[in-house]
Write a protein that holds these residues in place. Structure first.
Motif, PDB file in Angstrom:
ATOM      1  N   GLY A  79       0.936  -1.313   0.104  1.00  0.00           N
ATOM      2  CA  GLY A  79      -0.020  -0.007   0.149  1.00  0.00           C
ATOM      3  C   GLY A  79       0.703   1.183   0.095  1.00  0.00           C
ATOM      4  N   SER A  80       1.942   1.248   0.844  1.00  0.00           N
ATOM      5  CA  SER A  80       2.869   2.445   0.858  1.00  0.00           C
ATOM      6  C   SER A  80       3.354   2.648  -0.416  1.00  0.00           C
ATOM      7  N   THR A 201      -7.291   0.974   9.103  1.00  0.00           N
ATOM      8  CA  THR A 201      -6.900  -0.206   9.749  1.00  0.00           C
ATOM      9  C   THR A 201      -6.689   0.192  11.148  1.00  0.00           C
ATOM     10  N   ASP A 230      -7.778   3.707  -1.312  1.00  0.00           N
ATOM     11  CA  ASP A 230      -7.048   2.472  -0.795  1.00  0.00           C
ATOM     12  C   ASP A 230      -7.960   1.608   0.004  1.00  0.00           C
ATOM     13  N   GLN A 253      -2.071  -8.568   1.921  1.00  0.00           N
ATOM     14  CA  GLN A 253      -1.650  -9.563   3.143  1.00  0.00           C
ATOM     15  C   GLN A 253      -2.905  -9.338   4.186  1.00  0.00           C
ATOM     16  N   LYS A 254      -3.881  -8.943   3.959  1.00  0.00           N
ATOM     17  CA  LYS A 254      -5.033  -8.850   4.959  1.00  0.00           C
ATOM     18  C   LYS A 254      -6.190  -9.585   4.388  1.00  0.00           C
TER      19      LYS A 254
END
Ligand SMILES: Cc1ncc(COP(=O)(O)O)c(C=O)c1O
Length: 433
Positions: A79-80, A201, A230, A253-254
């Motif tokens: 995401g970054s 999150t 996002d 990754q979630k």
């Protein structure tokens, strides 16, 4: 040694995955489909890898009903990385629109075109951010930092939700109070895009639905904003009308898989509106670095450089298992399940409000990350809560270090059984406090 069945994990990411996917993954890692080679060993340019990319794209397209005028990219950087990619690519699109307009009005005089666009960039370019939590804040800070060489006030914080909530995240103020930049295309101050984080999150704040003031269906042609979202922490947990967005991105990754792969859904016209690098350079603007350049990644079928084929395969298997589980109801089925699991937890928290205090306002409570305090944040009691949970193998409940408290992450692979185990614990603990 505890088994997977004994541990109930509620970590915020990396997050649990369906056990059958991991079991197949273990085999595929060692010997994929009896080829004698594991998936992390094969060439990313092999026919096998190409098929995995195509299957994963097909799974995502089916789940989200992605229209044909969108491309799906697999990228590096999480995401970054996309915080930066959004700025590089969308600023380039804004510049290219202005360049094309200047070109048609100035009869191709390249010096005049350059001079006009140079002035316009400093005067008219804005990047609108809705800051509703720590991740959108970080994204807006990255934008400001990347744009510093060309101007200081180009990032417009159209909403800083902390201002309405005693300096803390936890609410989304009414849309009438947002200070969006004008969106008429091609002249005057004009936003390159409006950015928001669908689910925060860290702070447990989720947009309940697509913001009305950004809805392209409710705008004049010239007023339609390019919306960038996002969805790292609520991807595939509810239905999404992809056609309302210019770009959606999220790390895997979630809800989607394991770390290493970032999914980007981008409207194809964005990909064809990138100016020549020399034009950007003449303006003192970086052209997007190749691995963050959506057009380059798309042109290379997401194989501009070595991609983690194993991670993409895992994402594909998670999508396949969602489709198999929910059948034709697809994400509507998952949405119902996610809502039901979240409701069980929130109902207990609300019914025991002297023990538990939910952090965000009711209307924006995240279904994915449930953030609350125990006994108004009493450090000793919160520790007791976490220790007691640990003794029942309920793990990953500590809130993000920046905000403290408790966070229950309710991602897709968190089973109803584990939610029920946690619900029992919440009730038992409340009886004592
Ligand atoms: C909503 C959101 N956006 C972005 C990020 C950053 O993702 P990454 O660690 O993949 O760069 C995270 C990480 O947890 C997140 O939750």
């Amino acid at each position: 040694m505890p088994s997977r069945e004994e541990v109930a994990y509620f970590g915020a990411g990396p997050a649990p995955l369906p056990t059958p996917v991991l079991e197949q993954g273990a085999k595929a890692f060692l010997n994929y489909e009896n080829t004698g080679l594991g998936l992390a060993e094969i060439s990313h340019r092999s026919p096998t890898a190409n098929k995995i990319l195509a299957d994963t794209r097909a799974g995502l397209t089916t789940l989200l009903d992605i229209p044909s005028n969108y491309d799906i990219l697999f990228m590096h950087g999480g995401g970054s990385g996309e915080f930066s990619a959004v700025v590089f690519n969308m600023v380039a699109v804004w510049v290219e629109n202005r360049r094309r307009r200047a070109e048609s009005e100035l009869n191709g005089d390249s010096d005049k075109i350059l001079e006009r666009v140079r002035q316009e960039v400093r005067r008219d370019l804005r990047l609108d951010y809705l800051v509703t939590g720590s991740w959108s804040l970080k994204a807006s800070q990255e934008a400001a930092s990347l744009l510093e060489p060309i101007g200081k006030d180009l990032v417009n914080i159209a909403l800083d939700a902390r201002k309405d909530n005693g300096g803390k995240f936890g609410s989304i103020p009414p849309e009438e109070n947002w200070k969006l930049s004008p969106r008429q295309r091609g002249q005057g101050i004009e936003s390159a895009f409006v950015y928001y984080c669908d689910n925060e999150t860290v702070d447990g704040v989720e947009f309940p639905s697509f913001p009305k003031s950004l809805d392209p269906g409710l705008q004049d042609e010239l007023e339609k904003p390019l919306v960038v979202a996002d969805m790292s922490s609520n991807f595939l947990s509810r239905r999404v009308d992809v056609s309302k967005y210019a770009v959606i991105f999220g790390g895997a990754q979630k809800n989607i898989g394991i770390t290493d792969v970032t999914l980007v859904i981008v409207r194809k016209d964005i990909l064809s509106t990138i100016p020549p690098p020399s034009f950007l350079h003449a303006l003192g603007i970086w052209s997007p670095p190749a691995i963050l350049n959506w057009a380059v990644v798309a042109k290379n079928n997401s194989l501009y450089n070595t991609m983690p084929i194993f991670s993409i395969w895992i994402a594909g298997q998670v999508m396949k298992s969602l489709l198999a589980f929910h059948g034709d109801s697809k994400l509507a089925g998952q949405e119902e399940l996610s809502n039901a699991k979240a409701k069980i937890i929130y109902d207990i928290l609300d019914a025991n409000s002297s023990t538990y205090q939910v952090v965000p306002h009711t209307s924006v409570r995240s279904r994915m990350n449930i953030c609350f305090r125990v006994c108004k944040g009493d450090a000793a009691i919160e520790k007791e809560f976490l220790d007691g949970a640990e003794s029942r193998m309920l793990q990953g409940l500590k809130g993000h270090r920046s905000v403290g408290g408790i966070r229950i992450s309710n991602y897709n692979a968190v089973s109803m059984t584990n939610v029920e185990k946690l619900a029992e614990y919440l009730k038992d603990f409340a009886k004592k406090h």
